[in-house]
Design a protein around this motif. Sequence first.
Motif, mmCIF file in Angstrom:
data_model
loop_
_atom_site.group_PDB
_atom_site.id
_atom_site.type_symbol
_atom_site.label_atom_id
_atom_site.label_comp_id
_atom_site.label_asym_id
_atom_site.label_seq_id
_atom_site.Cartn_x
_atom_site.Cartn_y
_atom_site.Cartn_z
ATOM 1 N N LEU A 45 28.276 20.585 56.432
ATOM 2 C CA LEU A 45 29.066 20.379 57.739
ATOM 3 C C LEU A 45 28.282 20.789 58.818
ATOM 4 N N GLU A 46 28.549 19.848 59.911
ATOM 5 C CA GLU A 46 27.929 20.278 61.278
ATOM 6 C C GLU A 46 29.306 20.077 62.286
ATOM 7 N N TRP A 47 29.711 20.995 62.919
ATOM 8 C CA TRP A 47 30.457 20.864 64.151
ATOM 9 C C TRP A 47 29.886 20.042 65.014
ATOM 10 N N VAL A 48 30.501 19.196 65.508
ATOM 11 C CA VAL A 48 30.168 18.058 66.533
ATOM 12 C C VAL A 48 30.912 18.336 67.988
ATOM 13 N N SER A 49 31.966 18.273 67.869
ATOM 14 C CA SER A 49 32.601 18.489 69.301
ATOM 15 C C SER A 49 34.042 19.274 69.045
ATOM 16 N N GLY A 50 34.437 19.663 70.098
ATOM 17 C CA GLY A 50 35.777 20.413 69.932
ATOM 18 C C GLY A 50 36.476 20.219 71.577
ATOM 19 N N ILE A 51 37.889 20.206 71.458
ATOM 20 C CA ILE A 51 38.767 20.141 72.543
ATOM 21 C C ILE A 51 39.762 20.902 72.700
ATOM 22 N N ASN A 52 40.116 21.570 73.766
ATOM 23 C CA ASN A 52 41.259 22.481 73.674
ATOM 24 C C ASN A 52 42.535 21.575 73.704
ATOM 25 N N ALA A 54 45.122 21.195 75.790
ATOM 26 C CA ALA A 54 45.354 20.529 76.845
ATOM 27 C C ALA A 54 44.370 19.343 77.195
ATOM 28 N N GLY A 55 43.526 19.290 76.580
ATOM 29 C CA GLY A 55 42.286 18.303 76.681
ATOM 30 C C GLY A 55 41.598 18.335 77.794
ATOM 31 N N ASP A 56 41.451 19.377 78.503
ATOM 32 C CA ASP A 56 40.546 19.535 79.917
ATOM 33 C C ASP A 56 39.243 20.478 79.487
ATOM 34 N N SER A 57 39.091 20.746 78.319
ATOM 35 C CA SER A 57 38.018 21.639 78.087
ATOM 36 C C SER A 57 37.301 21.145 76.974
ATOM 37 N N PRO A 58 36.341 20.169 77.106
ATOM 38 C CA PRO A 58 35.509 19.851 75.759
ATOM 39 C C PRO A 58 34.249 20.459 75.711
ATOM 40 N N SER A 59 33.938 20.531 74.313
ATOM 41 C CA SER A 59 32.543 21.141 74.163
ATOM 42 C C SER A 59 31.729 20.251 73.113
ATOM 43 N N TYR A 60 30.599 20.518 73.117
ATOM 44 C CA TYR A 60 29.596 19.654 72.211
ATOM 45 C C TYR A 60 28.462 20.299 71.567
ATOM 46 N N THR A 61 27.952 20.038 70.445
ATOM 47 C CA THR A 61 26.886 20.361 69.999
ATOM 48 C C THR A 61 25.538 19.868 70.935
ATOM 49 N N ILE A 70 34.720 13.665 73.584
ATOM 50 C CA ILE A 70 35.834 13.725 72.931
ATOM 51 C C ILE A 70 36.953 13.692 74.108
ATOM 52 N N SER A 71 38.074 13.412 73.363
ATOM 53 C CA SER A 71 39.280 13.181 74.152
ATOM 54 C C SER A 71 40.527 13.116 73.415
ATOM 55 N N ARG A 72 41.507 13.317 73.882
ATOM 56 C CA ARG A 72 43.004 13.461 73.320
ATOM 57 C C ARG A 72 44.168 12.825 74.049
ATOM 58 N N ASP A 73 45.269 12.326 73.365
ATOM 59 C CA ASP A 73 46.277 11.621 74.025
ATOM 60 C C ASP A 73 47.444 12.524 73.256
ATOM 61 N N ASN A 74 47.966 13.411 73.746
ATOM 62 C CA ASN A 74 48.918 14.085 73.391
ATOM 63 C C ASN A 74 50.200 13.357 73.099
ATOM 64 N N ALA A 75 50.418 12.354 73.812
ATOM 65 C CA ALA A 75 51.701 11.817 73.538
ATOM 66 C C ALA A 75 51.699 10.636 72.644
ATOM 67 N N LYS A 76 50.329 10.558 71.868
ATOM 68 C CA LYS A 76 50.010 9.563 70.822
ATOM 69 C C LYS A 76 49.746 10.545 69.783
ATOM 70 N N ASN A 77 49.557 11.830 69.679
ATOM 71 C CA ASN A 77 49.008 12.590 68.816
ATOM 72 C C ASN A 77 47.894 12.027 68.144
ATOM 73 N N THR A 78 46.831 11.692 69.176
ATOM 74 C CA THR A 78 45.606 11.026 68.575
ATOM 75 C C THR A 78 44.446 11.727 69.077
ATOM 76 N N LEU A 79 43.315 11.939 68.234
ATOM 77 C CA LEU A 79 42.218 12.517 69.108
ATOM 78 C C LEU A 79 41.280 11.552 69.007
#
Length: 116
Positions: A45-52, A54-61, A70-79
């Motif tokens: 397994l390899e970590w690729v990306s993460g997001i907090n 709130a969606g305003d702090s992404p990180s990447y390998t 990476i992004s998220r829509d908290n209203a739609k519960n979707t990453l």
Amino acid sequence: EVQLVESGGGLVQPGGSLRLSCAASGFTFSMNAMSWVRQAPGKGLEWVSGINSAGDSPSYTDSVKGRFTISRDNAKNTLYLQMNSLKFDDTAVYYCNVVVDYSSLWGRGTQVTVSS
């Protein structure tokens, strides 16, 4: 019951793009950091990306920086994971991951194959 359902994978040529989605349910999505993790054929397994949450702090390998978003829509519960300039080495099963109550939870994954 926590559920993570990935979609959007497929076969793409080098240089192409795909957008992965992860539909989440069974927990408070908006309060949890989320990650994308991949497993290439014959590898771990390899970590690729993460997001907090709130969606305003992404990180990447390093290998995907500048190509994946990476992004998220908290209203739609979707990453999401927007993948551009795909390379052969990006071929893998991509999993959505969340840690809830100290348990690491996974979806079933979606296959991404980069091939000419």
